[in-house]
Structure formats: structure tokens, C-alpha cells
Write a protein that holds these residues in place. Structure first.
Motif, mmCIF file in Angstrom:
data_model
loop_
_atom_site.group_PDB
_atom_site.id
_atom_site.type_symbol
_atom_site.label_atom_id
_atom_site.label_comp_id
_atom_site.label_asym_id
_atom_site.label_seq_id
_atom_site.Cartn_x
_atom_site.Cartn_y
_atom_site.Cartn_z
ATOM 1 N N MET A 1 0.833 -1.207 0.000
ATOM 2 C CA MET A 1 0.000 0.000 0.000
ATOM 3 C C MET A 1 0.873 1.265 0.000
ATOM 4 S SD MET A 1 -3.249 -0.345 0.014
ATOM 5 C CE MET A 1 -3.714 -1.889 -0.722
ATOM 6 N N VAL A 2 2.054 1.165 0.643
ATOM 7 C CA VAL A 2 2.936 2.336 0.762
ATOM 8 C C VAL A 2 3.420 2.810 -0.617
ATOM 9 C CG1 VAL A 2 5.095 3.200 1.747
ATOM 10 C CG2 VAL A 2 3.594 1.747 3.128
ATOM 11 N N PRO A 3 4.093 1.951 -1.403
ATOM 12 C CA PRO A 3 4.519 2.419 -2.729
ATOM 13 C C PRO A 3 3.335 2.686 -3.664
ATOM 14 C CG PRO A 3 4.965 0.076 -2.488
ATOM 15 C CD PRO A 3 4.601 0.598 -1.130
ATOM 16 N N TRP A 4 2.256 1.935 -3.522
ATOM 17 C CA TRP A 4 1.097 2.126 -4.404
ATOM 18 C C TRP A 4 0.516 3.537 -4.256
ATOM 19 C CZ3 TRP A 4 -1.058 0.621 -8.661
ATOM 20 C CH2 TRP A 4 -2.392 0.925 -8.928
ATOM 21 N N LEU A 5 0.331 3.998 -3.002
ATOM 22 C CA LEU A 5 -0.221 5.342 -2.792
ATOM 23 C C LEU A 5 0.753 6.421 -3.259
ATOM 24 C CD1 LEU A 5 -2.067 5.036 0.635
ATOM 25 C CD2 LEU A 5 -3.071 5.833 -1.507
ATOM 26 N N LEU A 6 2.049 6.153 -3.093
ATOM 27 C CA LEU A 6 3.040 7.111 -3.591
ATOM 28 C C LEU A 6 2.978 7.165 -5.115
ATOM 29 C CD1 LEU A 6 6.058 6.199 -1.282
ATOM 30 C CD2 LEU A 6 4.803 8.368 -1.275
ATOM 31 N N TYR A 7 2.777 6.007 -5.727
ATOM 32 C CA TYR A 7 2.766 5.936 -7.184
ATOM 33 C C TYR A 7 1.526 6.600 -7.773
ATOM 34 C CZ TYR A 7 2.534 4.048 -11.903
ATOM 35 O OH TYR A 7 2.417 3.938 -13.265
ATOM 36 N N ILE A 8 0.350 6.311 -7.202
ATOM 37 C CA ILE A 8 -0.870 6.820 -7.840
ATOM 38 C C ILE A 8 -1.155 8.285 -7.521
ATOM 39 C CG2 ILE A 8 -1.968 4.543 -7.961
ATOM 40 C CD1 ILE A 8 -3.841 5.515 -5.670
ATOM 41 N N GLY A 9 -0.477 8.839 -6.520
ATOM 42 C CA GLY A 9 -0.808 10.239 -6.231
ATOM 43 C C GLY A 9 0.149 10.933 -5.296
ATOM 44 N N ASN A 10 1.352 10.358 -5.102
ATOM 45 C CA ASN A 10 2.331 10.977 -4.212
ATOM 46 C C ASN A 10 1.760 11.172 -2.803
ATOM 47 O OD1 ASN A 10 5.057 11.840 -4.289
ATOM 48 N ND2 ASN A 10 4.646 12.869 -6.234
ATOM 49 N N LYS A 11 1.000 10.195 -2.337
ATOM 50 C CA LYS A 11 0.375 10.315 -1.024
ATOM 51 C C LYS A 11 1.008 9.335 -0.039
ATOM 52 C CE LYS A 11 -2.852 13.074 -2.630
ATOM 53 N NZ LYS A 11 -2.451 14.483 -2.756
ATOM 54 N N LEU B 1 0.834 6.811 3.062
ATOM 55 C CA LEU B 1 -0.176 5.992 3.743
ATOM 56 C C LEU B 1 -0.390 6.531 5.153
ATOM 57 C CD1 LEU B 1 -1.968 3.399 3.935
ATOM 58 C CD2 LEU B 1 0.043 2.212 4.772
ATOM 59 N N TRP C 1 -8.572 13.639 -0.296
ATOM 60 C CA TRP C 1 -8.179 12.300 -0.756
ATOM 61 C C TRP C 1 -8.184 11.310 0.398
ATOM 62 C CZ3 TRP C 1 -4.407 8.893 0.721
ATOM 63 C CH2 TRP C 1 -3.452 9.369 1.625
ATOM 64 N N HIS D 1 -10.682 11.344 -7.532
ATOM 65 C CA HIS D 1 -10.370 10.697 -6.265
ATOM 66 C C HIS D 1 -10.855 9.257 -6.189
ATOM 67 C CE1 HIS D 1 -9.621 14.867 -5.018
ATOM 68 N NE2 HIS D 1 -8.833 14.326 -4.116
ATOM 69 N N LYS E 1 -9.635 6.673 -7.417
ATOM 70 C CA LYS E 1 -8.521 5.748 -7.166
ATOM 71 C C LYS E 1 -8.242 5.589 -5.674
ATOM 72 C CE LYS E 1 -5.249 9.502 -8.099
ATOM 73 N NZ LYS E 1 -4.280 10.060 -9.037
ATOM 74 N N TYR E 2 -8.511 6.667 -4.912
ATOM 75 C CA TYR E 2 -8.286 6.564 -3.465
ATOM 76 C C TYR E 2 -9.397 5.760 -2.786
ATOM 77 C CZ TYR E 2 -4.874 10.135 -4.499
ATOM 78 O OH TYR E 2 -3.828 10.813 -5.036
ATOM 79 N N SER F 1 10.410 -1.330 -0.959
ATOM 80 C CA SER F 1 9.733 -0.534 -1.992
ATOM 81 C C SER F 1 10.267 0.890 -2.030
ATOM 82 C CB SER F 1 8.230 -0.456 -1.712
ATOM 83 O OG SER F 1 7.691 -1.724 -1.539
ATOM 84 N N ILE G 1 12.175 2.924 -4.980
ATOM 85 C CA ILE G 1 11.689 4.216 -5.488
ATOM 86 C C ILE G 1 12.818 5.248 -5.468
ATOM 87 C CG2 ILE G 1 10.217 6.196 -4.895
ATOM 88 C CD1 ILE G 1 8.043 4.148 -4.088
ATOM 89 N N ASP H 1 5.816 9.165 -10.226
ATOM 90 C CA ASP H 1 4.420 8.760 -10.020
ATOM 91 C C ASP H 1 3.691 8.709 -11.370
ATOM 92 O OD1 ASP H 1 3.657 11.319 -10.734
ATOM 93 O OD2 ASP H 1 3.120 11.946 -8.708
ATOM 94 N N ILE H 2 2.377 8.393 -11.355
ATOM 95 C CA ILE H 2 1.676 8.219 -12.634
ATOM 96 C C ILE H 2 1.618 9.504 -13.453
ATOM 97 C CG2 ILE H 2 0.189 6.200 -12.215
ATOM 98 C CD1 ILE H 2 -2.004 8.140 -11.336
ATOM 99 N N HIS H 3 1.820 10.669 -12.807
ATOM 100 C CA HIS H 3 1.812 11.923 -13.554
ATOM 101 C C HIS H 3 3.210 12.299 -14.038
ATOM 102 C CE1 HIS H 3 -2.274 12.285 -12.221
ATOM 103 N NE2 HIS H 3 -1.905 12.252 -10.951
ATOM 104 N N ILE I 1 8.589 11.341 -6.900
ATOM 105 C CA ILE I 1 7.892 10.938 -5.683
ATOM 106 C C ILE I 1 8.592 11.579 -4.500
ATOM 107 C CG2 ILE I 1 7.434 8.975 -4.162
ATOM 108 C CD1 ILE I 1 6.805 7.345 -6.691
#
Lengths: 186, 138
Positions: free
Chosen positions: A21-31, A33, A64, B3, B5-6, B53, B57, B64-66, B70
């Protein structure tokens, strides 16, 4: 086929998935966890008063996170209700014995309904666990700047000393309650 | 819509927490009594995967996807009192409710309606921290 949906997952499956979940949230939106910030955002949105800590743009900073928490709620419904495990949790026999000694008799669900129920709320142990416990969770998480997800998972993953200290303190606090407070409140 | 995706990610996270049984007061007690490896396995392997992970990175400068870098904000390690005192108080709550914030919401979602009470209490705790923040040692 849907059996794996209703069965509990072993730690070596569930744990790595939580970690991802940690890298996934960083990847999809720089957020990062984290869950407990949602409590602050809710305060900022609903009852900020004149408190400086709640004067910020909660929508741009936290929307978010609030939506993420709604997702957790729905995930809880799917995993805990729709695809619930029909069997009691496979606890260690020693734990069951010790908890019976505290007066717990219902081991069928996620939580002991003896205390974690509307009727249990009116008992002294139930009130302490639900109301005082909940207050400590919210107060302590914000004081420490994060909860289990933000510090123990996300923060330690990023090798933050602060998070390691916080996680050790979380654990120490839990040990104190379990071994020195629980014997007195039941 | 941006949002969504969240929402989906949170749903998956909540589902995993449920299947891992880490939302169970019983499992938390089992952990604090050192009776089983389950909780240690979940948290330990989650942290292990998390560390690897983030190293990947950083080393490979993953975007990131954009397509943006990161960025992970560091925690403030100059203050330490807050992590010890706040952490202990959080730990008291964790053992009492048998749940940290994520599981509180998952438990409510699973249909155990009483969990609205600790969630409201946690909001009150958060608000109280905000109100007295300046007076507390950090």
C-alpha cells in the motif's frame, strides 16, 4: 472459487499486501499511507472553532484521505460482512484461556460482544474500552503525529527515527494497558 | 472522479485489514500477550516490503503516474517528547479499543455499529489535542 475471499489470510500474504500500500499510494498520487489525519481533516471541516490547528484548507490537503477512509469502511463491509469468515478467529489457546479469565465469553466475532456492543457500553469495562480508548487513540495519534499506518508502517518504511520511537511507544503503551490496567478494570 | 482511485485503494486496504484479522481486539490482545506470531508477522512483513519498496523508489528515481518525482516528507525528528508521550497515549488506546484508526472504520463497515462510539471519541480526542496543542510538551 470465492473461498479465499471469505477465509482469513495468513500473515505472510496479508502483511506484504499491507506493505505494498505504501509504494502504491506514492505511485498513484504521491500520497503517504496514513489514516489518523482523516480525524483532523474531519475536525477542520466540521468543527474547527478558532483553533489554529484546524485552520487550513482541508479540501486540498485532506479530501483524498477522507475518501480513502470511506474506502476502508466499504472494504470492512466487504471483508467483514459480505464475505465474512463464518468461523471464530483461530486464536492461540493460551489467549482464549486468559481472556476467559477476564470475563469474556463470546469469541465468535472480531471483537468480544460482551463489551463491544450497545449493551456492553453501559458496563464499566465496555465504557473504558470504547470511550476512553477511542479518545486516547485520537488524542495520541495526533500528539504523536501519526498512527500505526503513518508511523509504524509508512514512517519506518522510510527509515524515520521519529516513527521508530513512536512505534516503540505505541507498543509500550499497549503492554502497560494489557498487563497492568486490564487486570483492574475487569 | 479524480479521487476514485483513493476510494478503490482504501477499499482494498480495508479488505486486507479484515482478512488479516488485524482489526480484531482478540488478535491485538494475543499480540500484547506474546502468544502468537500472527500480528508480528503481518506488521513485520509489511514493514519489510515497505522498506524495500521505498529504497527501490529512491534508488531508481521512480516517478508517479503523472511523471512527477515521488516526494516523501520526512517526519520531524528534532522533537522527540511528542513521539514518546503521544505514542504511549496512543498505545493505551490501541490496547483498550483493540483497534487503531484504520480498523475502527473497517469494523464499523463490517456492521459492528458500536464502533461509531470510539470513532466519535477519537474525533473528540483529536479536537482536544488541537485545542491544547500549544500547552503540551513536544
Amino acid at each position: 472459487m470465492t473461498e479465499w475471499l471469505s477465509q482469513p489470510w495468513p500473515w505472510y500474504i496479508a502483511g506484504p499486501l499491507v506493505g505494498l500500500m505504501v509504494p502504491w499510494l506514492l505511485y498513484i498520487g504521491n500520497k503517504p499511507l496514513g489514516i489518523s489525519s482523516s480525524l483532523r481533516h474531519t475536525c477542520a471541516a466540521c468543527f474547527p472553532g478558532r483553533i489554529a490547528f484546524f485552520q487550513y484548507d482541508w479540501k486540498s490537503e485532506g479530501l483524498w484521505n477522507l475518501i480513502f477512509v470511506v474506502g476502508v469502511f466499504i472494504g470492512g463491509f466487504l471483508g467483514g460482512s459480505l464475505f465474512s469468515n463464518p468461523d471464530p478467529i483461530a486464536l492461540s489457546a493460551t489467549t482464549v484461556t486468559e481472556l476467559r479469565g477476564l470475563g469474556i465469553s463470546d469469541f465468535s466475532g472480531f471483537v468480544p460482544s460482551d463489551f463491544f456492543s450497545w449493551s456492553g457500553l453501559t458496563t464499566m469495562p465496555g465504557f473504558i474500552m470504547l470511550v476512553i480508548g477511542g479518545f486516547f487513540v485520537g488524542f495520541g495519534a495526533r500528539y504523536a503525529g501519526g498512527c500505526t499506518s503513518g508511523h509504524a508502517i509508512s514512517g519506518i518504511s522510510n527509515l524515520q527515527l521519529a516513527s521508530l520511537v513512536a512505534a516503540i511507544a505505541f507498543f509500550a503503551g499497549g503492554l502497560i494497558v494489557t498487563h497492568f490496567i486490564y487486570p483492574f478494570i475487569f | 472522479m479524480a479521487h476514485l482511485k483513493y476510494l478503490v485503494t482504501g477499499l482494498v486496504f480495508g479488505f486486507i485489514l479484515t482478512k488479516a484479522e488485524v482489526i480484531s481486539w482478540f488478535r491485538i490482545q494475543e499480540m500484547f500477550r506474546f502468544h502468537d506470531i500472527h500480528m508480528y508477522g503481518v506488521i513485520g512483513s509489511a514493514v519489510f516490503i515497505g522498506i524495500i519498496s521505498i529504497q527501490i523508489i529512491k534508488r531508481f528515481n521512480v516517478k508517479d503516474i503523472h511523471g512527477e518525482d515521488i516526494r516523501i516528507a520526512p517526519k520531524d525528528s528534532t522533537q522527540m517528547k511528542r513521539y514518546v508521550i503521544g505514542g504511549l497515549i496512543f498505545g493505551f488506546g490501541w490496547a483498550l479499543t483493540g483497534a487503531c484508526p484504520g480498523p475502527l472504520f473497517a469494523l464499523l463497515g463490517s456492521g459492528i455499529t458500536i464502533f461509531i462510539v470510539p470513532i466519535l471519541a477519537a474525533l473528540a480526542g483529536t479536537w482536544t489535542y488541537g485545542a491544547f496543542r500549544e500547552k503540551l510538551p513536544h
